[in-house]
Design a protein around this motif. Structure first.
Motif, short mmCIF file in Angstrom:
data_model
loop_
_atom_site.label_atom_id
_atom_site.label_comp_id
_atom_site.label_asym_id
_atom_site.label_seq_id
_atom_site.Cartn_x
_atom_site.Cartn_y
_atom_site.Cartn_z
N UNK A 1 38.74 87.82 -13.51
CA UNK A 1 39.02 87.30 -14.86
C UNK A 1 39.40 85.83 -14.79
N UNK A 2 40.16 85.48 -13.79
CA UNK A 2 40.56 84.08 -13.62
C UNK A 2 39.35 83.21 -13.33
N UNK A 3 38.47 83.69 -12.48
CA UNK A 3 37.25 82.94 -12.17
C UNK A 3 36.39 82.78 -13.42
N UNK B 1 34.41 79.32 -17.79
CA UNK B 1 34.31 79.06 -19.23
C UNK B 1 34.93 77.72 -19.60
N UNK B 2 36.08 77.41 -19.01
CA UNK B 2 36.73 76.13 -19.28
C UNK B 2 35.90 74.96 -18.77
N UNK B 3 35.32 75.13 -17.58
CA UNK B 3 34.47 74.06 -17.04
C UNK B 3 33.23 73.86 -17.91
N UNK B 4 32.64 74.96 -18.37
CA UNK B 4 31.47 74.87 -19.24
C UNK B 4 31.83 74.18 -20.55
#
Length: 64
Positions: free
Chosen positions: A20-22, A27-30
């Protein structure tokens, strides 16, 4: 021998947390990459050279 506190600690951290963390990190990087792309496009549009009014008037007279 394991202590009761060690067993509880293991139960509180589910195995799926790293996945989930990955997924959150991806998602944040995207989202950050997409925001940079949008900002770059907006900057490009705002800084793009525009035709002078004389040229626009000349073109519109030709098309009448």
């Amino acid at each position: 021998m394991t202590l009761l506190s060690q067993d509880l600690f293991r139960e509180r951290i589910p195995v799926a947390v790293p996945d989930e963390l990955a997924a959150r990190v991806r998602a944040l990087r995207r989202a950050r990459r997409e925001a940079r792309t949008r900002a770059s496009r907006v900057r490009r549009v705002l800084l793009a050279p525009t035709a002078s009014r004389d040229t626009d008037a000349h073109v519109s007279k030709q098309h009448r």
